[in-house]
Design a protein around this motif. Sequence first.
Motif, PDB file in Angstrom:
ATOM      1  N   TYR A 198       0.691  -1.250  -0.060  1.00  0.00           N
ATOM      2  CA  TYR A 198       0.065   0.202  -0.103  1.00  0.00           C
ATOM      3  C   TYR A 198       0.936   1.152   0.034  1.00  0.00           C
ATOM      4  O   TYR A 198       0.506   2.495  -0.563  1.00  0.00           O
ATOM      5  CB  TYR A 198      -1.038  -0.114   1.170  1.00  0.00           C
ATOM      6  CG  TYR A 198      -2.149  -0.904   1.107  1.00  0.00           C
ATOM      7  CD1 TYR A 198      -3.138  -0.620   0.082  1.00  0.00           C
ATOM      8  CD2 TYR A 198      -2.255  -2.067   1.899  1.00  0.00           C
ATOM      9  CE1 TYR A 198      -4.211  -1.501  -0.212  1.00  0.00           C
ATOM     10  CE2 TYR A 198      -3.505  -3.081   1.489  1.00  0.00           C
ATOM     11  CZ  TYR A 198      -4.240  -2.654   0.592  1.00  0.00           C
ATOM     12  OH  TYR A 198      -5.435  -3.507   0.391  1.00  0.00           O
ATOM     13  N   SER A 199       2.012   1.278   0.736  1.00  0.00           N
ATOM     14  CA  SER A 199       2.947   2.140   0.509  1.00  0.00           C
ATOM     15  C   SER A 199       3.362   2.423  -0.806  1.00  0.00           C
ATOM     16  O   SER A 199       3.424   3.668  -1.217  1.00  0.00           O
ATOM     17  CB  SER A 199       4.151   2.257   1.677  1.00  0.00           C
ATOM     18  OG  SER A 199       3.712   2.012   2.940  1.00  0.00           O
ATOM     19  N   HIS A 221      -1.152   4.535  -0.602  1.00  0.00           N
ATOM     20  CA  HIS A 221      -2.379   4.810   0.257  1.00  0.00           C
ATOM     21  C   HIS A 221      -2.172   5.855   1.356  1.00  0.00           C
ATOM     22  O   HIS A 221      -0.971   5.822   1.933  1.00  0.00           O
ATOM     23  CB  HIS A 221      -2.632   3.389   0.951  1.00  0.00           C
ATOM     24  CG  HIS A 221      -3.789   3.219   1.829  1.00  0.00           C
ATOM     25  ND1 HIS A 221      -4.276   4.114   2.696  1.00  0.00           N
ATOM     26  CD2 HIS A 221      -4.780   2.527   1.626  1.00  0.00           C
ATOM     27  CE1 HIS A 221      -5.355   3.741   3.285  1.00  0.00           C
ATOM     28  NE2 HIS A 221      -5.759   2.857   2.643  1.00  0.00           N
ATOM     29  N   ARG A 254      -2.868   6.448   4.279  1.00  0.00           N
ATOM     30  CA  ARG A 254      -2.952   6.202   5.636  1.00  0.00           C
ATOM     31  C   ARG A 254      -1.472   5.943   6.095  1.00  0.00           C
ATOM     32  O   ARG A 254      -1.083   5.964   7.140  1.00  0.00           O
ATOM     33  CB  ARG A 254      -3.466   4.750   6.054  1.00  0.00           C
ATOM     34  CG  ARG A 254      -3.416   4.331   7.432  1.00  0.00           C
ATOM     35  CD  ARG A 254      -4.377   2.963   7.719  1.00  0.00           C
ATOM     36  NE  ARG A 254      -4.280   2.766   9.075  1.00  0.00           N
ATOM     37  CZ  ARG A 254      -3.934   1.627   9.513  1.00  0.00           C
ATOM     38  NH1 ARG A 254      -3.753   0.521   8.658  1.00  0.00           N
ATOM     39  NH2 ARG A 254      -3.838   1.361  10.888  1.00  0.00           N
ATOM     40  N   TYR A 255      -0.422   5.587   5.143  1.00  0.00           N
ATOM     41  CA  TYR A 255       0.818   5.308   5.420  1.00  0.00           C
ATOM     42  C   TYR A 255       1.692   6.357   5.279  1.00  0.00           C
ATOM     43  O   TYR A 255       1.893   6.935   4.070  1.00  0.00           O
ATOM     44  CB  TYR A 255       1.100   4.094   4.481  1.00  0.00           C
ATOM     45  CG  TYR A 255       0.305   2.935   5.053  1.00  0.00           C
ATOM     46  CD1 TYR A 255       0.502   1.835   6.082  1.00  0.00           C
ATOM     47  CD2 TYR A 255      -0.751   2.410   4.013  1.00  0.00           C
ATOM     48  CE1 TYR A 255      -0.351   0.906   6.371  1.00  0.00           C
ATOM     49  CE2 TYR A 255      -1.619   1.354   4.372  1.00  0.00           C
ATOM     50  CZ  TYR A 255      -1.340   0.735   5.529  1.00  0.00           C
ATOM     51  OH  TYR A 255      -2.125  -0.316   5.633  1.00  0.00           O
ATOM     52  N   VAL A 265      -1.522   9.059  -6.377  1.00  0.00           N
ATOM     53  CA  VAL A 265      -1.848   7.503  -6.940  1.00  0.00           C
ATOM     54  C   VAL A 265      -2.039   7.492  -8.189  1.00  0.00           C
ATOM     55  O   VAL A 265      -1.757   6.319  -8.729  1.00  0.00           O
ATOM     56  CB  VAL A 265      -3.200   7.250  -5.834  1.00  0.00           C
ATOM     57  CG1 VAL A 265      -3.759   5.890  -6.437  1.00  0.00           C
ATOM     58  CG2 VAL A 265      -3.025   7.194  -4.331  1.00  0.00           C
ATOM     59  N   MET A 306      -5.440  -5.964  -4.652  1.00  0.00           N
ATOM     60  CA  MET A 306      -5.889  -5.880  -3.340  1.00  0.00           C
ATOM     61  C   MET A 306      -6.023  -7.197  -2.830  1.00  0.00           C
ATOM     62  O   MET A 306      -6.943  -7.933  -3.467  1.00  0.00           O
ATOM     63  CB  MET A 306      -6.830  -4.762  -3.276  1.00  0.00           C
ATOM     64  CG  MET A 306      -6.329  -3.407  -3.403  1.00  0.00           C
ATOM     65  SD  MET A 306      -7.568  -2.016  -3.112  1.00  0.00           S
ATOM     66  CE  MET A 306      -8.858  -2.376  -4.389  1.00  0.00           C
TER      67      MET A 306
END
Length: 254
Positions: free
Chosen positions: A51-52, A56, A58-59, A78, A90
Amino acid sequence: MSTLEIKDLQVQVQTEDGPKEILKGVTLTIKDGETHAIMGPNGSGKSTLAYSIAGHPRYEITGGTVTLDGEDVLAMTVDERARAGLFLAMQYPVEVPGVSVANFLRTAKTAIDGEAPKLRTWVKDVNAVLDRMNLDPTFSQRSVNEGFSGGEKKRHEIAQLDLLDPKVAILDETDSGLDIDALKVVSEGVNRFRERDGKGVLLITHYTRILRYIKPDQVHVFVAGRVAESGGPELAEELEANGYEKYVGAAAGA
């Protein structure tokens, strides 16, 4: 030619107790034509890495670099990362009610290529890919992932991979929740992608089962936010036989 280069990547997330470091200096290079498998116990940071790289929010990246063909991935949004040639399948694909698979795929292809695909050939391409993934042609009229079985979700992810044709595919536990028949179909789809020129694959998994169908060039053991060991396909067999205990123990003692 395509090369995804990760150098000393450090990532944290915000928790109720403050920031928590997840990745603690990950270094990895995936060259075109290579398939790398990352294996490790739950909570080791494998999905955080995926995800990084994908962006994403959040990270939080606190150190290190990620480049694709020398371009700074971490400076990209992204959608820019997708256009540059990154693809993430995913672990838990999201439902998108009201958006048909057909519209989703064509919109994504248009965004990545910068122009809409020719409708006549595109419909043929989509139907051919769905057929290869053992999905009925009417599948394209369903809302994205809504009411899909686990196997349908994962086969749809690999159909996207086939049609969007990125440089590097990151597959986050694509084998989870698949029965043996769906696993074979998904693996065949990944292998078709791997056979194209200049493609790289980063395959994240818990189990060696998928590696019997998708043969990795390198296997990396991921523990406590770091690559604990790297080797050839034989490393996966060792993990199947002996588990992660010696690596987890070593990380705890470090």
